[in-house]
Design a protein around this motif. Structure first.
Motif, short mmCIF file in Angstrom:
data_model
loop_
_atom_site.label_atom_id
_atom_site.label_comp_id
_atom_site.label_asym_id
_atom_site.label_seq_id
_atom_site.Cartn_x
_atom_site.Cartn_y
_atom_site.Cartn_z
N ILE A 209 17.02 1.39 1.44
CA ILE A 209 17.95 1.75 0.36
C ILE A 209 18.45 3.18 0.53
O ILE A 209 19.61 3.49 0.24
N THR A 210 17.59 4.07 1.06
CA THR A 210 18.00 5.47 1.19
C THR A 210 19.07 5.60 2.27
O THR A 210 20.15 6.19 2.02
N GLY A 211 18.79 5.06 3.46
CA GLY A 211 19.76 5.18 4.55
C GLY A 211 21.08 4.50 4.21
O GLY A 211 22.16 5.01 4.52
N LEU B 258 21.50 3.03 12.14
CA LEU B 258 20.65 2.25 13.06
C LEU B 258 19.37 1.84 12.33
O LEU B 258 18.66 2.69 11.78
N GLU B 259 19.09 0.54 12.35
CA GLU B 259 17.90 0.00 11.68
C GLU B 259 17.13 -0.87 12.67
O GLU B 259 17.70 -1.76 13.28
N LYS B 260 15.83 -0.62 12.79
CA LYS B 260 15.07 -1.34 13.82
C LYS B 260 14.78 -2.79 13.45
O LYS B 260 14.66 -3.65 14.31
N GLY C 131 12.07 -2.72 4.87
CA GLY C 131 10.90 -1.84 4.83
C GLY C 131 10.36 -1.67 3.41
O GLY C 131 10.23 -2.67 2.67
N VAL C 132 10.07 -0.45 3.03
CA VAL C 132 9.51 -0.19 1.69
C VAL C 132 10.43 -0.78 0.61
O VAL C 132 9.97 -1.24 -0.44
N THR C 133 11.71 -0.80 0.91
CA THR C 133 12.70 -1.31 -0.05
C THR C 133 12.46 -2.76 -0.45
O THR C 133 12.87 -3.20 -1.53
N SER C 134 11.77 -3.52 0.42
CA SER C 134 11.54 -4.93 0.09
C SER C 134 10.21 -5.16 -0.61
O SER C 134 9.87 -6.29 -0.95
N GLU D 148 10.79 -2.67 -8.13
CA GLU D 148 12.22 -2.86 -8.43
C GLU D 148 12.59 -2.35 -9.83
O GLU D 148 13.44 -2.93 -10.51
N VAL D 149 11.94 -1.27 -10.23
CA VAL D 149 12.26 -0.68 -11.53
C VAL D 149 13.27 0.45 -11.34
O VAL D 149 13.09 1.31 -10.48
N ALA D 150 14.33 0.40 -12.13
CA ALA D 150 15.26 1.53 -12.20
C ALA D 150 14.67 2.46 -13.25
O ALA D 150 14.82 2.24 -14.46
N GLY E 292 8.78 11.70 2.41
CA GLY E 292 8.13 11.57 1.09
C GLY E 292 9.00 10.83 0.09
O GLY E 292 8.92 11.08 -1.12
N ILE E 293 9.80 9.87 0.57
CA ILE E 293 10.69 9.14 -0.36
C ILE E 293 9.89 7.96 -0.93
O ILE E 293 10.11 6.79 -0.58
N ASP E 294 8.97 8.29 -1.80
CA ASP E 294 8.21 7.25 -2.51
C ASP E 294 8.91 7.01 -3.85
O ASP E 294 10.08 7.36 -4.02
N LEU F 231 13.99 4.23 -4.95
CA LEU F 231 15.00 3.19 -5.19
C LEU F 231 15.99 3.66 -6.26
O LEU F 231 17.20 3.64 -6.07
N THR F 232 15.44 4.08 -7.39
CA THR F 232 16.28 4.54 -8.50
C THR F 232 17.18 5.70 -8.08
O THR F 232 18.34 5.77 -8.46
N SER F 233 16.60 6.59 -7.31
CA SER F 233 17.30 7.84 -6.96
C SER F 233 18.35 7.66 -5.89
O SER F 233 19.14 8.58 -5.63
#
Ligand SMILES: Cc1cc2nc3c(=O)[nH]c(=O)nc-3n(C[C@H](O)[C@H](O)[C@H](O)COP(=O)(O)OP(=O)(O)OC[C@H]3O[C@@H](n4cnc5c(N)ncnc54)[C@H](O)[C@@H]3O)c2cc1C
Length: 385
Positions: free
Chosen positions: A13-15, A32-34, A41-44, A48-50, A350-352, A356-358
């Motif tokens: 979500i960040t990229g 580019l995504e592997k 990744g972490v996004t899945s 899923e809270v905004a 450190g994008i924990d 997602l919200t941010s």
């Protein structure tokens, strides 16, 4: 050699949000995504809270980007047709000691600009959620839930509409600064190539620090080493579906960088508990949930869900958070722009949560940095750790 303006590594979500913001700002973007798909990744693997934005210290990047990001995310999802539901969130106190600890959370939320955030007494709580036991609580009506992978894909789609090239199944294997540009080596199937890029944005999630190391930086000296902390979830038996209709969080446990085991709702209204806080070995992506963890989940939740039985809980999923090693109780996102011999590099580590919200606010911030704009204070961009 082909030269592009901005290469973004990582299609979570960040990229994707960065690619979207940078492409709309007029940059020529390659992402580019592997993995074979975006957002894998972490996004899945998250709640899923905004988020509202009431937990983070005022002035932190998390506070600023969470509050702005949630507003932007809601509008974006409406425009892009991504599922988003403003179900609201309660933070509930089960005794007088916890009730006292609500006040600083309320004050912090209001200082951060969380909209319509207010305190409720036991009667008001009972009227809203009759099956939740509490003596007092806080109510954040603007907190919501969102299809995280759907949002990542929608950012990517909009980026592509603005000319971005998005490549999945493409792993970045080397990064080198030479002759005033970044040389990016990537592998896709049997093919390997190197292209030059003026800007290089690292959004590698759990592997963000590995990418930083590829640039030749000393990750430890930079304070960018990430540890991995798993968050496990247990589903609540579907026969209880509809008993709780809002997200319900406890008062956060003292001295832990976690919000405590809480009731999450998915977009279909199913309830699950989680996530907990399980430090794991870095590099081992094991998402199996140990059924023996049931007891602390049950004991944590039965305090405010008195009807819950241990048999109602089943291990369901987990995610792993990339956490920066830090000495205190709070670790902010680290969005670092480099100058001098690493000019053009922007590293996000450190994008924990609340990443997602941010995401839309972080995307806008990075696009601003790429454009040479001065990011709004107090964002820690380009400064010391
Ligand atoms: C248990 C849990 C619960 C959470 N709950 C919430 C929540 O409710 N609300 C919220 O706002 N946030 C939440 N978060 C945080 C949120 O999920 C993350 O902040 C966000 O998903 C991070 O997105 P990302 O794009 O930075 O990372 P990722 O989604 O992991 O994306 C990084 C991508 O980089 C790719 N990559 C890595 N190395 C390379 C390479 N060499 N070459 C190419 N690609 C590479 C990976 O494959 C990956 O797809 C939660 C996190 C967890 C773990």
């Amino acid at each position: 050699m082909v030269t592009v303006e901005a290469t973004i590594v990582g299609g979570g979500i960040t990229g994707c949000a960065v690619a979207d913001a940078a492409a709309r700002a007029g940059f020529e973007v390659v992402l580019l995504e592997k993995e074979a798909r975006l957002g894998a990744g972490v996004t899945s693997r998250n709640s899923e809270v905004a988020h509202g934005g009431m937990y983070y210290p005022p002035g932190s990047i998390k506070a600023d980007c969470c509050v702005r990001g949630r507003r932007l995310l809601k509008v974006f999802c409406a425009e892009a047709g991504v599922a988003y539901r403003e179900c609201g969130k309660l933070i509930v106190a089960v005794d007088d000691d916890e009730a006292e600890r609500l006040d600083p959370i309320l004050a912090r939320g209001l200082a951060n600009g969380v909209e319509d955030f207010n305190r409720l007494d036991a009667d008001q709580l009972l009227a809203m959620e009759p099956d939740v036991k509490a003596v007092a609580g806080l109510w954040s009506p603007r907190t919501g839930i969102v299809d995280a992978e759907g949002a990542a894909r929608a950012y990517a789609d909009r980026a592509a509409e603005h000319g971005a090239l998005l490549m999945t199944g493409t792993e970045v294997t080397a990064l080198e600064r030479r002759d005033g540009a970044w040389l990016v080596t990537a592998r896709r199937g049997d093919e390997t190539w190197t292209h030059a890029s003026t800007h290089l944005v690292l959004c590698g999630g759990l592997h963000a620090d590995d990418l930083v190391a590829m640039t030749g930086l000393d990750v430890d000296a930079e304070g960018l080493r990430q540890t991995w902390v798993k968050g496990n979830y247990f589903s609540i038996d579907p026969r209880h579906a509809g008993r709780v209709n809002r997200l319900v969080y406890p008062v956060p446990p003292r001295a832990k960088d976690t919000l405590g085991v809480h009731v999450c709702l998915d977009l279909g209204g199913q309830m699950r508990l989680g996530p907990d806080f399980e430090p794991v070995v870095r590099g081992v992506e094991d998402y199996a949930v140990d059924p023996l963890r049931l007891t602390p989940f049950y004991e944590g939740a039965v305090r405010f869900l008195p009807w819950l039985e241990p048999e109602d809980l089943n291990p369901v999923m987990s995610g792993i958070r990339p956490k920066l090693e830090f000495p205190g109780p709070f670790a902010d996102f680290r969005i670092r722009r480099y100058d001098g011999e690493r000019e053009g590099l922007v590293a996000l580590t450190g994008i924990d949560s609340p990443g997602l919200t941010s995401s839309p606010a972080v995307g806008a911030l990075v696009a601003d940095v790429l454009g040479g704009g001065i990011p709004p204070a107090p964002l820690d961009v380009g400064g010391e750790a």
